[in-house]
Design a protein around this motif. Structure first.
Motif, PDB file in Angstrom:
ATOM      1  N   THR A 187     -13.884  -5.980 -12.900  1.00  0.00           N
ATOM      2  CA  THR A 187     -13.333  -4.642 -12.750  1.00  0.00           C
ATOM      3  C   THR A 187     -12.157  -4.470 -13.699  1.00  0.00           C
ATOM      4  OG1 THR A 187     -13.991  -4.586 -10.432  1.00  0.00           O
ATOM      5  CG2 THR A 187     -12.338  -2.988 -11.141  1.00  0.00           C
TER       6      THR A 187
ATOM      7  N   SER B 119       0.586  -8.582  -4.535  1.00  0.00           N
ATOM      8  CA  SER B 119      -0.206  -8.821  -3.329  1.00  0.00           C
ATOM      9  C   SER B 119      -0.641 -10.275  -3.233  1.00  0.00           C
ATOM     10  CB  SER B 119      -1.424  -7.888  -3.339  1.00  0.00           C
ATOM     11  OG  SER B 119      -2.225  -8.100  -2.200  1.00  0.00           O
TER      12      SER B 119
ATOM     13  N   SER C 241      -9.359   3.292  -2.669  1.00  0.00           N
ATOM     14  CA  SER C 241     -10.038   2.006  -2.502  1.00  0.00           C
ATOM     15  C   SER C 241      -9.225   0.879  -3.127  1.00  0.00           C
ATOM     16  CB  SER C 241     -11.433   2.063  -3.140  1.00  0.00           C
ATOM     17  OG  SER C 241     -11.342   2.342  -4.530  1.00  0.00           O
ATOM     18  N   PHE C 242      -8.597   1.127  -4.283  1.00  0.00           N
ATOM     19  CA  PHE C 242      -7.747   0.106  -4.898  1.00  0.00           C
ATOM     20  C   PHE C 242      -6.529  -0.167  -4.027  1.00  0.00           C
ATOM     21  CE2 PHE C 242      -4.131  -1.071  -7.578  1.00  0.00           C
ATOM     22  CZ  PHE C 242      -4.638  -2.191  -8.199  1.00  0.00           C
TER      23      PHE C 242
ATOM     24  N   LEU D 131      -1.340  -6.003  -8.055  1.00  0.00           N
ATOM     25  CA  LEU D 131      -2.276  -7.063  -7.685  1.00  0.00           C
ATOM     26  C   LEU D 131      -1.570  -8.416  -7.601  1.00  0.00           C
ATOM     27  CD1 LEU D 131      -5.506  -6.198  -9.719  1.00  0.00           C
ATOM     28  CD2 LEU D 131      -5.265  -6.248  -7.237  1.00  0.00           C
TER      29      LEU D 131
ATOM     30  N   SER E 290      -6.615   6.135  -6.629  1.00  0.00           N
ATOM     31  CA  SER E 290      -7.753   5.414  -6.062  1.00  0.00           C
ATOM     32  C   SER E 290      -7.352   4.805  -4.718  1.00  0.00           C
ATOM     33  CB  SER E 290      -8.231   4.323  -7.028  1.00  0.00           C
ATOM     34  OG  SER E 290      -9.270   3.561  -6.449  1.00  0.00           O
TER      35      SER E 290
ATOM     36  N   TYR F 124       0.828  -1.210   0.000  1.00  0.00           N
ATOM     37  CA  TYR F 124       0.000   0.000   0.000  1.00  0.00           C
ATOM     38  C   TYR F 124       0.862   1.261   0.000  1.00  0.00           C
ATOM     39  CZ  TYR F 124      -3.007   3.631   2.021  1.00  0.00           C
ATOM     40  OH  TYR F 124      -3.671   4.815   2.273  1.00  0.00           O
TER      41      TYR F 124
ATOM     42  N   GLY G 261      -6.118  -6.046   1.674  1.00  0.00           N
ATOM     43  CA  GLY G 261      -7.075  -7.127   1.873  1.00  0.00           C
ATOM     44  C   GLY G 261      -6.793  -8.329   0.991  1.00  0.00           C
ATOM     45  N   MET G 262      -6.353  -8.081  -0.245  1.00  0.00           N
ATOM     46  CA  MET G 262      -6.039  -9.186  -1.150  1.00  0.00           C
ATOM     47  C   MET G 262      -4.905 -10.037  -0.603  1.00  0.00           C
ATOM     48  SD  MET G 262      -6.965 -10.436  -4.159  1.00  0.00           S
ATOM     49  CE  MET G 262      -7.676  -9.062  -5.070  1.00  0.00           C
TER      50      MET G 262
ATOM     51  N   THR H  92      -7.502  -2.258  -1.223  1.00  0.00           N
ATOM     52  CA  THR H  92      -7.774  -3.605  -1.720  1.00  0.00           C
ATOM     53  C   THR H  92      -6.510  -4.457  -1.756  1.00  0.00           C
ATOM     54  OG1 THR H  92      -9.618  -2.791  -3.051  1.00  0.00           O
ATOM     55  CG2 THR H  92      -8.695  -4.923  -3.667  1.00  0.00           C
TER      56      THR H  92
END
Length: 223
Positions: free
Chosen positions: A95, A109, A55-56, A106, A53, A40, A62-63, A59
């Motif tokens: 998405t 993560s 929120s991304f 992504l 973003s 992050y 959380g991912m 994410t």
């Protein structure tokens, strides 16, 4: 023990998940959480897009944790792993990822969560350090110039060549030219190595030029 006997024991001992060390679970989840927070922070530091973003970015944390949880679950029993594969196979993510680098974060993560869940903590830490060094070297280097899109409105068509000459030695490419009645709209992509925008004044002083709008482009430029 043969593969057949191993599968049979795994099916019969469906409660083997209770034998998992609670300390290992906690350590794996904490490692995944720390790695997610690190991803992050790196994403927020090196982000160079147009709209950030949050929120991304959240994410990504959380991912990492959820992937670690799934890895811990499927590593305990073959029945659970088969059921998890079947359940996750029906999930569809629609998405759209606009920036290819977002896809990189992504995967970082997800793979970080997998290695943390598998107990490969040294691999998780070393791979993360290598990724951060790679981003610092290849992506965080200072830009050697700026790219703008100049939108110019002028009357008639005879001033088009004079407007093009006004860009001088700056690299420029005509992206579009639209004529509406007596007014022509021209979009030009121009590359500037410094913040000197003298061409803007030269274009504005050309007769019949109504206005000029400069829009900075934050994408990649080769040239």
């Amino acid at each position: 023990m043969s593969v057949r006997d191993f599968i049979k024991n795994s099916v019969l001992n469906a409660d083997s998940y209770s034998q998992v060390d609670i300390g290992r679970i906690a350590l794996s989840l904490i490692t995944a959480l720390i790695l997610g927070i690190l991803i992050y922070l790196v994403y927020r530091k090196f982000y160079a897009g147009v709209v950030y973003s949050k929120s991304f970015a959240v994410t990504l944390i959380g991912m990492c944790v959820l992937t670690c949880m799934v890895t811990l679950a499927i590593s305990t029993n073959i029945v659970i792993s088969l059921g998890m594969v079947g359940a996750l196979s029906i999930v569809r993510f629609r998405t759209a990822v606009k920036d290819p680098l977002d896809l990189f974060y992504l995967f970082w993560s997800i793979t970080g969560g997998i290695t943390a869940g598998a107990g490969m903590y040294i691999l998780t830490m070393v791979a993360s350090i290598i990724v951060i060094i790679m981003l610092a070297i290849f992506y965080a280097r200072p830009s050697r110039g700026h790219v703008y899109v100049a939108v110019i409105h002028y009357e008639g068509t005879e001033n088009g060549d004079e407007i093009i000459r006004a860009f001088g030695k700056n690299k420029h490419f005509i992206k579009s030219r639209t004529m509406r009645g007596d007014t022509t709209e021209m979009a030009v992509e121009v590359y500037c190595r410094d913040k000197n925008l003298a061409f803007e004044e030269r274009i504005r002083d050309i007769p019949k030029v109504k206005d000029i709008t400069l829009i900075q482009y934050n994408g990649e430029y080769n040239g």
